[in-house]
Enzyme design. Structure first.
Site, PDB file in Angstrom:
ATOM      1  N   SER A   1       0.845  -1.194   0.000  1.00 46.42           N
ATOM      2  CA  SER A   1       0.000   0.000   0.000  1.00 46.42           C
ATOM      3  C   SER A   1       0.874   1.235   0.000  1.00 46.42           C
ATOM      4  O   SER A   1       2.074   1.164   0.280  1.00 46.42           O
ATOM      5  CB  SER A   1      -0.934   0.057   1.222  1.00 46.42           C
TER       6      SER A   1
ATOM      7  N   ASP B   1       6.308  -8.625  12.028  1.00 47.03           N
ATOM      8  CA  ASP B   1       6.506 -10.073  12.143  1.00 47.03           C
ATOM      9  C   ASP B   1       5.566 -10.623  13.215  1.00 47.03           C
ATOM     10  O   ASP B   1       5.914 -10.710  14.389  1.00 47.03           O
ATOM     11  CB  ASP B   1       7.961 -10.375  12.502  1.00 47.03           C
TER      12      ASP B   1
END
Length: 810
Positions: free
Chosen positions: A250, A322
């Site tokens: 994005s 993560d």
């Protein structure tokens, strides 16, 4: 026969058109206490007005079901692991994977932890969807969607948990760390020289994180079985599982008043997801007690995911946090029902789950969990290649949380009027992790939202490789405090942005991620932002639509360094002459990935061939897991960073090849492919012929004849590494098809909020017979927008219809 064919076509059209929504009607429904008015403007964007907020959410649910009922039911079936009830054995592996994660079970449990306002919104929204279902049944409205005639399974009533589950399904599409860990381990095992792992799967160049251990060193003497057959849940168009390159991207950027020509804040956002028809985004406006809110929604979810109110704008980009870890669990050799923990062996938690399959016997799945998370079979995600004998793999993932308050955060954002209120709302956001870019009337901010796992500083693989689940230091230590998430408020330069680039350079365990989504687009963004003292809505639009590839500008001089303007003149029709023509075209090119030019196709084919030539001999079939050129890898090789030029020598050949040899051979490979596919007239090539945006219907898109009506394909500019991002498929017969990009674009100007604009890639309707199925597609392709106004009179002007829902008299 002709007459019979005409009758059949007319009959089919009559049946299918029964489900076309009538936007101009008045009906009485139960579940509301005030009149609900849904004004569909001339782009079919619903503007929902009602006497109270619950009834507004009811209206949104009704509007979503009017236009996207099939899409909503498919999203729900997918996350429930119930696709095979409709599509048979074809989708069994997808159902098995999602049942093992049990995201829907976590969503059901999460309903109770939402705040009262959110539970009320979820309940009202579900009632609105169900009111549309009741309307379809009462008025025989063609089962609600054309697809329902082909797949006529009953539709269960909508529940609040369904909306939460769809948010969790988005986490599936945006998460790639599980696959990346496995691929990192597989590549480590494949390479003869461990130092070369830092080339092919590099860290961000600005990283200061220390090297990780070789995967094999964690398992001295262990055998890693190579499975003859694997379960690939990513190939089916219905699958939510994405290859790591498609796991979300994005753009978002913001300007403070001091950097805005009109003196108001500016915000641009274009979230990237895989293309489908209809697209995942649905534009809507809600008139709440706190004021109007307008932007992009996801059918099935009662909130504006990216958009603005009169005083606040917000945009989302994938943070690449993560939030997944793979654990290798040791099975008790004396009892296969137990696994090793730091405190000794412990029984797996098990549960049976029955998957019903159309035209086949049901399958009973035995699900297993460890303390770290659900156990996945070795055939999923290629886990069997990195799981030693006598072990199984489990997964920790924030999306599995049964106390997920993401929906409460999203609803609270609708009511926020300032950045401070929005940041407070973001604390409840769990998954999928996002970078939230904010602007209010006076300032700008960017905050990473989502639960960040807390890992021990002694973690043996730092979460980048699958780790041993019975070692306490490898296990998650809970969730880090919200204050540890990266945050940038009112920077001195007055500009903020994110292209999925690395946002912070912090040592493990506060590093956020080893794997960031972008190392390239950010360079072009920085140049465009800093090239002007002040910005306007139009300059933000220009940046959003920019097609210049920083990657092409930086890599072409490297890989072609010894080829430019060299060599003797060659006769027409020879490979040498074709190579010279290609190099001449590229030498005069400015890196603009225009759909009308030949150079982007030559460049893209050459770069793809270069990488394949570099890695194929060393990685073998594993090279197929790297379908997109990795710019940092190619730069490391051609600059010989830490000896990376070793990749240029083909190990299986007697001569010692140079990087110039590889560049020349790869260019010939690319030109042969182009000649076979598009002809030898290089000057007449068009990038747009290869870079077709493929908005395909996930179910009907492969049906002969019908696919011409339900699929939307367009010639497009841009590429893998441009701000106008059009990520290519990377494989198959059409490796440069544009399959992943900005399904939504919005630019918000708070100096004049009603001059804000937005667009989606297809249209508002999911019904392929509707003119609103693809009426926004050509605007999107040309880089045009539609007004994003909260003016109710503008919405009513030339409206395609007004739906009035009246409460049933008691």
């Amino acid at each position: 026969m002709v007459l019979l064919s005409v009758i059949v076509v007319i009959g089919l059209y009559f049946l299918l058109s029964r489900s076309l929504p009538d936007y101009d009607k008045t009906i009485s429904v139960s579940g509301i206490t005030s009149q609900v008015e849904i004004v569909h403007d001339n782009a079919n964007v619903p503007h929902v007005f009602a006497g109270n907020d619950a009834d507004v959410f009811f209206g949104l649910g009704y509007a979503h079901a009017q236009d996207r009922l099939w899409q909503m039911t498919m999203l729900r079936r997918t996350v429930q692991g119930r696709l095979s009830e409709v599509f048979g054995p074809r989708t069994l592996n997808i159902d098995k994977a999602l049942r093992r994660f049990d995201l829907y079970g976590a969503a059901v449990k999460s309903v109770e932890v939402q705040d009262a306002r959110t539970r009320a919104a979820l309940t009202a929204y579900a009632a609105g969807v169900n009111a549309r279902l009741q309307d379809i049944n009462n008025a025989a409205l063609g089962r609600g969607a054309p697809e329902m005639f082909v797949f006529s399974n009953p539709i269960a009533p909508w529940r609040p948990a369904d909306s939460i589950a769809i948010i969790k399904l988005m986490a599936v599409q945006l998460s790639a760390h599980l696959e990346h860990e496995v691929l990192y381990a597989r590549t480590s095992l494949q390479l003869d020289d461990a130092a070369r792992l830092a080339d092919i799967m590099p860290l961000d160049p600005s990283s200061g994180i220390a090297a990780l251990p070789e995967y094999a060193s964690l398992w001295p003497g262990a055998e890693f079985p190579v499975l003859a057959a694997k379960t690939d849940t990513r190939q089916d168009p219905l699958s939510p599982f994405q290859k790591r390159a498609f796991a979300g991207a994005s753009n978002a950027w913001a300007a403070a008043p001091a950097r805005s020509a009109a003196g108001g804040t500016l915000l641009a956002n274009d979230p990237h997801l895989g293309f489908t028809a209809p697209g995942i985004w649905y534009l809507a406006r809600l008139e709440l007690s706190s004021g109007g809110v307008i932007g992009g929604t996801i059918p099935g979810v009662p909130t504006i995911m990216t958009g603005r109110s009169a005083s606040l704008g917000w945009g989302l980009t994938a943070s690449h946090m993560d939030d997944q870890d793979v654990f290798i669990e040791k099975v008790n050799p004396d009892n296969a029902g137990e696994y090793l923990t730091p405190d000794g062996y412990k029984p797996f938690v098990t549960q049976k789950s029955i998957i019903r399959i159309k035209d086949a016997d049901p399958v009973t799945l035995t699900r297993r969990w460890t303390d770290n998370g659900p156990v996945l079979p070795g055939s999923h995600y290629n886990l069997g290649h990195v799981t030693p004998s006598g072990h199984v793999a489990s997964v920790s993932w924030t999306a599995l949380s049964p106390t997920d308050t993401t929906m409460s955060a999203a609803i609270a954002l609708l009511y926020s009027k300032t950045i401070d209120e929005a940041l407070e709302a973001g604390e409840r956001y769990v998954t999928p992790s996002q970078n939230l870019t904010l602007v209010d009337q006076n300032k700008i901010a960017l905050k990473t939202i989502g639960a960040m796992p807390r890992r021990s500083a002694d973690h043996e693989s730092k979460g980048r490789l699958p780790s041993r689940g019975w070692i306490a230091a490898n296990r998650w230590q809970g969730i880090s405090p919200y204050s540890a998430n990266p945050e940038f408020i009112s920077p001195a330069g007055g500009l903020l942005g994110n292209t999925n680039n690395k946002t912070v350079d912090r040592p493990f365990p506060l590093h956020v991620s080893f794997v960031w989504g972008d190392t390239q687009r950010v360079h072009r963004w920085r140049k465009l932002m800093q090239s002007r003292e002040v910005h306007t809505r139009d300059s933000f639009i220009e940046a959003q639509l920019d097609t210049v590839s920083f990657t092409a500008r930086s890599l072409l001089p490297l890989i072609g360094a010894d080829l430019w303007f060299t060599g003797e003149s060659a006769p027409e029709g020879t490979p040498e002459r074709q190579r010279q023509r290609a190099l001449q075209l590229l030498s005069d090119w400015n890196g603009e990935m225009s759909e009308h030019r030949p150079e982007p196709l030559i460049y893209a084919a050459w770069l793809r061939a270069v990488q394949d030539r570099l890695i194929r001999d060393q990685l073998g079939p594993l090279a197929d897991e790297f379908p997109h050129p990795e710019p940092i890898f190619i730069e490391r090789v051609y600059r010989d960073v830490d000896g990376a030029s070793a990749w240029c020598d083909i190990k299986l050949s007697s001569p010692v090849e140079t990087c110039t040899d590889i560049a020349r051979l790869a260019l010939d490979d690319a030109l042969i492919w182009i000649n076979e596919r598009y002809g030898s007239a290089l000057e007449s090539l068009r990038w747009g012929d290869a870079h077709q945006a493929t908005h395909d219907h996930p179910v009907l898109g492969e049906v002969p004849v019908l696919r011409y009506f339900v699929n939307i394909q367009q010639s497009t500019s841009g590429g893998d590494n441009t701000l106008l991002r059009g990520l290519t498929s990377g494989s198959g017969e059409d490796p440069f098809h544009n399959v992943h990009g900005a399904g939504y674009r919005g630019v918000y100007d708070f100096a004049d909020p009603d001059s804000s604009v937005f667009i989606t890639a297809t249209g508002q309707s999911g019904h392929f017979l509707s003119r609103h199925y693809d009426d926004l597609a050509q605007l999107w392709r040309r880089g045009e927008y539609i007004p994003m106004s909260l003016d109710p009179e503008l919405a009513r002007a030339a409206a395609v219809g007004v739906t009035v829902l009246k409460p049933v008299a008691e």
